[in-house]
Design a protein around this motif. Structure first.
Motif, PDB file in Angstrom:
ATOM      1  N   ILE A 139      25.045 -32.153   0.287  1.00  0.00           N
ATOM      2  CA  ILE A 139      24.550 -33.467  -0.255  1.00  0.00           C
ATOM      3  C   ILE A 139      23.286 -33.872   0.146  1.00  0.00           C
ATOM      4  CG2 ILE A 139      26.206 -35.831  -1.032  1.00  0.00           C
ATOM      5  CD1 ILE A 139      28.034 -34.083  -1.205  1.00  0.00           C
ATOM      6  N   SER A 140      21.800 -34.431  -0.246  1.00  0.00           N
ATOM      7  CA  SER A 140      20.815 -35.088   0.309  1.00  0.00           C
ATOM      8  C   SER A 140      21.701 -36.833   0.343  1.00  0.00           C
ATOM      9  CB  SER A 140      20.320 -35.187  -1.543  1.00  0.00           C
ATOM     10  OG  SER A 140      19.243 -34.044  -1.366  1.00  0.00           O
ATOM     11  N   VAL A 141      21.144 -37.866   1.605  1.00  0.00           N
ATOM     12  CA  VAL A 141      21.201 -39.125   1.560  1.00  0.00           C
ATOM     13  C   VAL A 141      20.315 -39.440   1.501  1.00  0.00           C
ATOM     14  CG1 VAL A 141      20.791 -40.417   3.637  1.00  0.00           C
ATOM     15  CG2 VAL A 141      22.386 -38.200   3.966  1.00  0.00           C
ATOM     16  N   ARG A 142      20.909 -40.389   0.228  1.00  0.00           N
ATOM     17  CA  ARG A 142      19.695 -41.779  -0.192  1.00  0.00           C
ATOM     18  C   ARG A 142      19.529 -42.858   0.610  1.00  0.00           C
ATOM     19  NH1 ARG A 142      17.630 -38.329  -3.737  1.00  0.00           N
ATOM     20  NH2 ARG A 142      18.868 -37.104  -4.825  1.00  0.00           N
ATOM     21  N   GLN A 143      20.270 -43.050   1.573  1.00  0.00           N
ATOM     22  CA  GLN A 143      20.201 -44.701   2.138  1.00  0.00           C
ATOM     23  C   GLN A 143      18.610 -43.881   3.338  1.00  0.00           C
ATOM     24  OE1 GLN A 143      23.241 -46.971   2.895  1.00  0.00           O
ATOM     25  NE2 GLN A 143      24.311 -46.255   1.118  1.00  0.00           N
ATOM     26  N   ALA A 144      17.977 -44.689   3.185  1.00  0.00           N
ATOM     27  CA  ALA A 144      16.700 -44.058   4.024  1.00  0.00           C
ATOM     28  C   ALA A 144      17.482 -45.263   5.736  1.00  0.00           C
ATOM     29  CB  ALA A 144      15.206 -45.033   3.993  1.00  0.00           C
ATOM     30  N   GLY A 145      17.746 -46.071   5.822  1.00  0.00           N
ATOM     31  CA  GLY A 145      17.511 -46.357   7.238  1.00  0.00           C
ATOM     32  C   GLY A 145      19.247 -45.403   7.913  1.00  0.00           C
ATOM     33  N   PHE A 146      19.258 -44.703   7.052  1.00  0.00           N
ATOM     34  CA  PHE A 146      20.396 -43.282   8.340  1.00  0.00           C
ATOM     35  C   PHE A 146      19.502 -42.580   9.332  1.00  0.00           C
ATOM     36  CE2 PHE A 146      22.678 -39.715   8.240  1.00  0.00           C
ATOM     37  CZ  PHE A 146      23.448 -40.698   9.272  1.00  0.00           C
ATOM     38  N   SER A 147      18.398 -42.588   8.342  1.00  0.00           N
ATOM     39  CA  SER A 147      17.348 -41.670   9.307  1.00  0.00           C
ATOM     40  C   SER A 147      16.901 -42.085  10.632  1.00  0.00           C
ATOM     41  CB  SER A 147      16.229 -41.272   8.828  1.00  0.00           C
ATOM     42  OG  SER A 147      15.121 -42.843   8.652  1.00  0.00           O
ATOM     43  N   TRP A 148      17.759 -43.334  11.118  1.00  0.00           N
ATOM     44  CA  TRP A 148      17.258 -43.753  11.843  1.00  0.00           C
ATOM     45  C   TRP A 148      18.248 -43.298  13.408  1.00  0.00           C
ATOM     46  CZ3 TRP A 148      19.699 -47.607  15.683  1.00  0.00           C
ATOM     47  CH2 TRP A 148      19.053 -48.085  16.534  1.00  0.00           C
ATOM     48  N   ILE A 149      19.262 -42.996  12.777  1.00  0.00           N
ATOM     49  CA  ILE A 149      20.439 -42.165  14.396  1.00  0.00           C
ATOM     50  C   ILE A 149      19.659 -41.027  14.750  1.00  0.00           C
ATOM     51  CG2 ILE A 149      22.085 -41.571  14.088  1.00  0.00           C
ATOM     52  CD1 ILE A 149      23.425 -43.424  11.904  1.00  0.00           C
ATOM     53  N   GLY A 150      18.478 -39.914  13.591  1.00  0.00           N
ATOM     54  CA  GLY A 150      18.332 -38.971  14.297  1.00  0.00           C
ATOM     55  C   GLY A 150      16.784 -38.760  14.199  1.00  0.00           C
ATOM     56  N   GLN A 151      16.163 -39.783  13.792  1.00  0.00           N
ATOM     57  CA  GLN A 151      14.543 -39.514  13.894  1.00  0.00           C
ATOM     58  C   GLN A 151      14.086 -40.979  14.657  1.00  0.00           C
ATOM     59  OE1 GLN A 151      12.910 -38.343  10.164  1.00  0.00           O
ATOM     60  NE2 GLN A 151      15.143 -37.654   9.413  1.00  0.00           N
ATOM     61  N   GLY A 152      14.613 -41.853  14.849  1.00  0.00           N
ATOM     62  CA  GLY A 152      14.309 -43.421  15.720  1.00  0.00           C
ATOM     63  C   GLY A 152      13.881 -42.870  16.517  1.00  0.00           C
ATOM     64  N   ARG A 153      12.605 -43.749  17.559  1.00  0.00           N
ATOM     65  CA  ARG A 153      12.362 -43.912  18.772  1.00  0.00           C
ATOM     66  C   ARG A 153      12.429 -45.219  19.285  1.00  0.00           C
ATOM     67  NH1 ARG A 153       9.293 -39.301  20.284  1.00  0.00           N
ATOM     68  NH2 ARG A 153       9.402 -37.408  18.900  1.00  0.00           N
ATOM     69  N   VAL A 154      12.709 -45.705  20.628  1.00  0.00           N
ATOM     70  CA  VAL A 154      12.276 -46.322  21.516  1.00  0.00           C
ATOM     71  C   VAL A 154      11.543 -46.349  22.334  1.00  0.00           C
ATOM     72  CG1 VAL A 154      13.683 -47.756  22.547  1.00  0.00           C
ATOM     73  CG2 VAL A 154      15.100 -47.011  20.554  1.00  0.00           C
ATOM     74  N   ALA A 155      10.578 -46.944  22.596  1.00  0.00           N
ATOM     75  CA  ALA A 155       9.466 -46.908  23.607  1.00  0.00           C
ATOM     76  C   ALA A 155       8.915 -45.268  23.400  1.00  0.00           C
ATOM     77  CB  ALA A 155      10.356 -47.098  25.139  1.00  0.00           C
ATOM     78  N   GLY A 156       9.247 -44.856  22.229  1.00  0.00           N
ATOM     79  CA  GLY A 156       8.707 -43.375  22.075  1.00  0.00           C
ATOM     80  C   GLY A 156       9.561 -41.977  22.475  1.00  0.00           C
TER      81      GLY A 156
END
Length: 335
Positions: A139-156
């Motif tokens: 099932i594809s995830v359509r909400q782009a904000g969810f990517s922040w959990i696994g792909q987000g970065r803080v100060a690199g």
């Protein structure tokens, strides 16, 4: 003068340093900052599972449902996001992981079924749930904000690594600085003695498996967020295998009552380093399972030997004490 004592994790930390140096020599690309961050990011899922497994192992149990929990919570999050905002869907998915852990703890404590059998059974249930829901389709995830959990970065730094660091520090503090945390160690060391000392074994058991369930749920969110796809087979590979290896190699005893969060986290980095290093060196994935299996065998063998030595010394001490003849009371001298 007070003697300086090295931390218990010193040995496994030195092993980790040796492995990192050897792999860096064998492959210069292994020692780069980019590969280091990739290694930590890939190891975050395993480390979260190892963190939850640590709580369970300290009580003398084991949780075989963690890998299936990753698949279940990831798919549930993807399905719920079709109708709900991603933060709400994420919380509900982690809540499902919590429920799975609580069910494990309740059955183990009240029905008295061995943890291996209970979690092996719930592993089958958690594996089937995403397959039933999706019909074995992703099932594809359509909400782009969810990517922040696994792909987000803080100060690199990848967000999953920061999440893991916060969770590990909190767990270490809880186990060493709170009464309930001490009870976790006590129940794993000797349940009968702990019960007589006033430890509520029910609370400790349910808590340990609940923590494992939550950690599995968070790992499921991270894995799904990185792919942006709810895949029913996520987490059903070597994740369970590696999480147990990380905890055991890090000094957490399979017999309960011994180990630290810091050791388990070092063990997780070691397992992730070996896996990443073998990938960089283009070693077949079949060999990875063999190497990790040998690492687990060595870790368990060392743990068994260590416990045998401590038990032997205790036995000898008790024997020597019992052999001492009681001193005879002096007879009063006649006046």
């Amino acid at each position: 003068m007070r003697k300086f004592r090295l931390p218990d994790e010193t040995g496994i930390f030195l092993v980790l340093l040796v492995v990192l140096v050897v792999l860096s020599i064998l492959s210069p690309s292994f020692g780069t900052v980019h590969n280091g961050l990739t290694l930590l990011l890939n190891g975050a899922v395993i480390a979260f599972l190892a963190l939850g497994q640590t709580f369970v192992l300290l009580t003398g149990g084991i949780d075989l449902s963690t890998g299936a929990n990753v698949a279940m919570t990831g798919v549930l999050a993807a399905v719920l996001m079709q109708h709900l905002p991603w933060p709400v869907a994420s919380l509900l998915a982690v809540g499902a992981g919590l429920v799975l852990g609580v069910i494990n703890g309740l059955i183990i404590h009240y029905v008295k079924v061995p943890p291996f059998i209970v979690t092996f059974s719930t592993q089958g249930v958690a594996t089937a749930v995403p397959l039933i829901i999706t019909g074995a389709n992703s099932i594809s995830v359509r909400q782009a904000g969810f990517s922040w959990i696994g792909q987000g970065r803080v100060a690199g730094v990848p967000l999953p690594v920061i999440m893991l660091l916060v969770a590990a520090v909190a767990a270490g503090w809880f186990l060493t600085r709170t009464r309930l945390g001490v009870h976790v160690y006590a129940s794993g060391g000797n349940k009968s003695a702990a019960r007589l000392a006033g430890v509520d074994i029910r609370v400790v058991t349910i808590l340990a498996y609940a923590v494992s369930g939550v950690c599995g749920g968070i790992a499921g969110l991270i894995a799904t967020s990185r792919l942006m796809v709810g895949f029913p087979a996520t987490g059903l590979g070597n994740e369970l295998f590696f999480s147990i290896a990380a905890a055991v190699v890090g000094g957490v005893s399979l017999f309960g009552g011994i180990g630290t969060v810091a050791g388990a986290m070092i063990g997780a980095v070691l397992i992730a380093s070996v896996s990443n290093g073998m990938n960089v060196l283009n070693v077949s994935s079949y060999w990875q399972s063999l190497v990790i299996g040998l690492i687990i065998l060595l870790g368990v063998s060392f743990d068994t030997y260590r416990r045998g030595l401590s038990g032997k010394s205790l036995l000898s001490a008790l024997t020597s004490t019992s052999r001492k003849e009681p001193q005879k009371e002096k007879e009063p001298t006649a006046v």
